[in-house]
Every structure is written in structure tokens, then in C-alpha cells.
Write a protein that holds these residues in place. Sequence first.
Motif, PDB file in Angstrom:
ATOM      1  N   TYR A 400      89.277  30.866  47.628  1.00 33.69           N
ATOM      2  CA  TYR A 400      90.386  31.281  47.572  1.00 33.69           C
ATOM      3  C   TYR A 400      91.365  32.360  47.850  1.00 33.69           C
ATOM      4  N   ASN A 401      90.943  32.943  47.202  1.00 33.69           N
ATOM      5  CA  ASN A 401      91.913  34.868  46.700  1.00 33.69           C
ATOM      6  C   ASN A 401      90.814  35.848  46.345  1.00 33.69           C
ATOM      7  N   THR A 403      90.627  35.582  43.141  1.00 31.83           N
ATOM      8  CA  THR A 403      90.608  35.210  41.490  1.00 31.83           C
ATOM      9  C   THR A 403      89.431  33.683  41.317  1.00 31.83           C
ATOM     10  N   HIS A 404      89.903  33.380  42.627  1.00 34.97           N
ATOM     11  CA  HIS A 404      89.276  31.538  42.549  1.00 34.97           C
ATOM     12  C   HIS A 404      88.310  31.417  44.059  1.00 34.97           C
TER      13      HIS A 404
HETATM   14  C1  LIG Z   1      94.556  31.250  43.737  1.00 31.80           C
HETATM   15  O1  LIG Z   1      93.824  30.263  44.069  1.00 31.80           O
HETATM   16  C2  LIG Z   1      94.155  29.424  43.565  1.00 31.80           C
HETATM   17  C3  LIG Z   1      93.318  27.555  43.939  1.00 31.80           C
HETATM   18  O2  LIG Z   1      93.879  27.501  44.592  1.00 31.80           O
HETATM   19  C4  LIG Z   1      95.474  29.773  42.811  1.00 31.80           C
HETATM   20  O3  LIG Z   1      95.349  27.664  41.761  1.00 31.80           O
HETATM   21  C5  LIG Z   1      95.958  30.156  42.062  1.00 31.80           C
HETATM   22  O4  LIG Z   1      97.436  30.410  41.686  1.00 31.80           O
HETATM   23  C6  LIG Z   1      95.990  31.100  43.080  1.00 31.80           C
HETATM   24  N1  LIG Z   1      96.092  32.829  42.767  1.00 31.80           N
HETATM   25  C7  LIG Z   1      97.011  33.363  43.577  1.00 31.80           C
HETATM   26  C8  LIG Z   1      97.010  34.942  42.441  1.00 31.80           C
HETATM   27  O5  LIG Z   1      97.401  33.186  44.267  1.00 31.80           O
END
Ligand SMILES: *[C@@H]1O[C@H](CO)[C@@H](O)[C@H](O)[C@H]1NC(C)=O
Length: 406
Positions: A400-401, A403-404
Motif C-alpha cells: 500500500y505504502n 508502512t503497510h
Molecule cells: C498506508 O496504507 C494503509 C492501508 O491502506 C492505510 O491505513 C494508512 O493510512 C496508509 N498510510 C499512509 C501514511 O498513507
Amino acid sequence: MFFILSLLLLHSYAGYVTPEQLHLSWTENPNEMRLTWVTFFPIECSIFYRSLLCSENSSWKKEESSYEEFQTATYFYRLQYIHTGVLKIQENCNYEYYVGSLMGQSEIYTFHGRTHSSNDKSKTNLIIVADWGGGATSINTKNVIIEQLIVDRFEAILHIGDMAYDLDDLEGMVGDAWLNMIQPLAARVPYMTLPGNHEPNLNYTQYRNRFKMPINEANEGTGWFYSFNFGKAHYVMLNTEILLSNSRENEELTEINWFKQDLNNANANRHEIPWIIVLTHRNLYCSVDWTTSRTKNKDCSENSRTLQNKLEDTMYEAGVDLFMQAHVHNYERNTPIYKNATVKSEYDDQYMHFNPRAPIYITNGNAGNIEGHNDPISRHPQLWSMYSSEEYGYGNLKVYNSTHLY
Ligand SMILES: *[C@@H]1O[C@H](CO)[C@@H](O)[C@H](O)[C@H]1NC(C)=O
Ligand SMILES: *[C@@H]1O[C@H](CO)[C@@H](O)[C@H](O)[C@H]1NC(C)=O
Ligand SMILES: *[C@@H]1O[C@H](CO)[C@@H](O)[C@H](O)[C@H]1NC(C)=O
Ligand SMILES: *[C@@H]1O[C@H](CO)[C@@H](O)[C@H](O)[C@H]1NC(C)=O
């Protein structure tokens, strides 16, 4: 008369000049898409393509390709012509294309022009598949992946070994049929491969001719091991057959040295690309119950320990996040592991690990195969085994990014 004769000739040659086994792959360069296909007659083909919904000029263009003769058979004489061509593409444009000659053409397919190493660091969605084959369960898996392409578009498929069972069976016809089975997928998204234990026959002849993977200084054009950045992750594709062979010490050394250097480079770039994911065919950690399986073998014991000795310290020190493995015909998700024991994260539960401190191991070898039913999951799973399943299926990896990762 001449006209009728030509028609007859055309008709009888149609099966030989019509492109088949069409598949896409990324090259070693960003913003390139390689197209590979087969004819059974040596005929010059071209790629016809145009961009769609893009700032680029959308008129049809033509790109040349070249072909190599490939003797697919071991006992008989059976030639095919493997064509390849590379398109320069514009980041995130959509393309429409077909390949062929005046004598025969493929269907029209589309693909999305997102390639590795691009500046686009948004979410990525990949399919990871292994131990596939062409039987009834394999066709089910293919149909489900096609459905997913429609409803939850992914950018590429990574096939981590064991393809057709086997590419060279029936003088190569099993390989041909399997590549035609995957064409509806592989002609639409890049299909990136690794050899498994069903591919090394005759020094990987079938694998190397049929799949053109990224070249680097160490792999000498074999496509046995390579890496790429995609979105927020660095992916390393490693050939574990070489590491388990007793007669390929030089190639093993080349691969291991390349792997260490590649992980060093990836770590130096971690502020930009935070995730490191390693993919192989064989397993470092699995807990299948061989005592009830079709064969007793060394897959989750002796062979795993050999690979642990060769790879684990390097990966642990480099902070590899995820290790995708296959070979065992089931699904198993493990905790972060180092030296055969769980390493606690900042927070762990059944479904997530927060700030893990060792690689998480997932076995993903359940796409179909022809070797009977999936390997049974263990009745006495190891302590690090979090979830396992004997269902057929495939993996879906979403980054996703920073961190996830799911
Ligand atoms: C990263 O992705 C997760 C899952 O979609 C989301 O919950 C989280 O807010 C995102 N973090 C950032 C910094 O965008
Ligand atoms: C688009 O490209 C084609 C082929 O290269 C060219 O003939 C045509 O003039 C171009 N059209 C525009 C609007 O630039
Ligand atoms: C197999 O192919 C590789 C790559 O071309 C080559 O370096 C190696 O010597 C070959 N090994 C054998 C046993 O033929
Ligand atoms: C891991 O540890 C378990 C339990 O101590 C042992 O049974 C197993 O053989 C070990 N596996 C490997 C691959 O080292």
C-alpha cells in the motif's frame, strides 16, 4: 487456379503462421515491455500498437521483432520460432496491440504501461503463483485470476517456479499448451518467472528459450536470478535449484555474491524503497506433514536447512521483510523467523505483525500441479506456523505504502 491453390496453402499453413503463446515481460530497463510469441513456420512478424487515453499520438505504429529457431523435442525433430520485440512505452499510458504478419495475426490485447523502476510509487498489486500445470484444477485457478484482473486489477504476475509439468514433456507440446493456457493473462500483464525443480532439464533449455527475463552482469542472460524495484518494494527473484545442485558451485557462488551485493544496494536505497521481498521456488521454512504425503522427502528438513545455511544470515542482516516460497503444494503463513524460531515483533497477533525484526515466510505452491492433491498440512505444525490451508489458490501481494503491506 493459382488463387485456389494459394487459399489452400494459406489454410494449411494457418496453424503454423498464427502467433500463439503470447506473453509480456519487463526488461532490465524501465519503460520497456517485451513481447514474446511463437509460430511454427519461420516468418517475419511485427508488433502493431498504439496508445489509448494518453497524451501520446494514438495512431497505430509498427515495431520490428526478431525470431530464433528452437528445437523443442528431445527424440524427434520439432522446430518452433520464438519471436521477441521490445516496445518503448510511456509511463502509465494504456496500449492496444497485436502481433503477426500478413499470413496470420494474434487477437488484439491491451496492457497498462506501468513498469518497474518508474517514479510511480503508488500502491502496487501483484499476483504470485507457483506449481501450476495444466490440469482441471489449474484451469480453475486461471479462471479465478482472470476474474480478479477484471474486478481488482493487478500490475504483474510473478511465477516462482514449476510451470507446465513439464515444459519439455511430449516433445515440448505440454509447454506449448500451458503457455497457450496462460495467454489470456500473460498477454495483458507482465509475466515474470523463476525456474523450479521441474525446469532444469538439459540445462534449463526450455525455460531459457521460452522466458526472456531481465539481464544483469551476473546472470549472463539466463534469467535465473534478477531483481527490480516496483512501487515501494524491491523484489529479488532467486534460483534455489542452483543452490541445491551439487555440480554448479561456480554458478552458485556467482548467484550468492550477486544476491549480497543486490541486498546492499537495496538497503542503501531504503529511504526511498522501504520494503525488500525475496522470492524463490524452494522453502526455507515449511511444516508439511510428509509422513502422510505421497512421498517422504527432504523438502522441509534437509533441503530447508541447506538453504537456511546459504541464505538466512544474509537476509536477516539485510532486514528482508518477506520471503515468498513455493514447491510444497499448499499454503502456509509463518511468523517472522530467524534460526528456526519466532522473533517477536513490536506487536504480533494472528493476522498482523507490527515492526517485525526478521523475514516472514509464506509458502505459496498451490496453483494446481498434476502430482495429485495438495500436500497435506501438518498435524503437528511448527510453533512459527500461523495459518495453513490445503485449498488450491494463488497469492495476492499488495504494497500500500511505506508502512503497510498485505
Ligand atoms: C498506508 O496504507 C494503509 C492501508 O491502506 C492505510 O491505513 C494508512 O493510512 C496508509 N498510510 C499512509 C501514511 O498513507
Ligand atoms: C501521429 O503519428 C503518425 C505516425 O507516426 C503520423 O503519421 C501522424 O502525422 C501523427 N499525428 C499527429 C497529430 O501528430
Ligand atoms: C548451462 O548454461 C549456462 C549459461 O549459459 C552455462 O554457463 C553453463 O556452463 C551450462 N552448464 C552446463 C552443464 O552445460
Ligand atoms: C526446527 O525446529 C523444530 C523443533 O525444534 C525441529 O523439529 C525441526 O527439525 C527444525 N527444522 C529445521 C528446518 O531446522
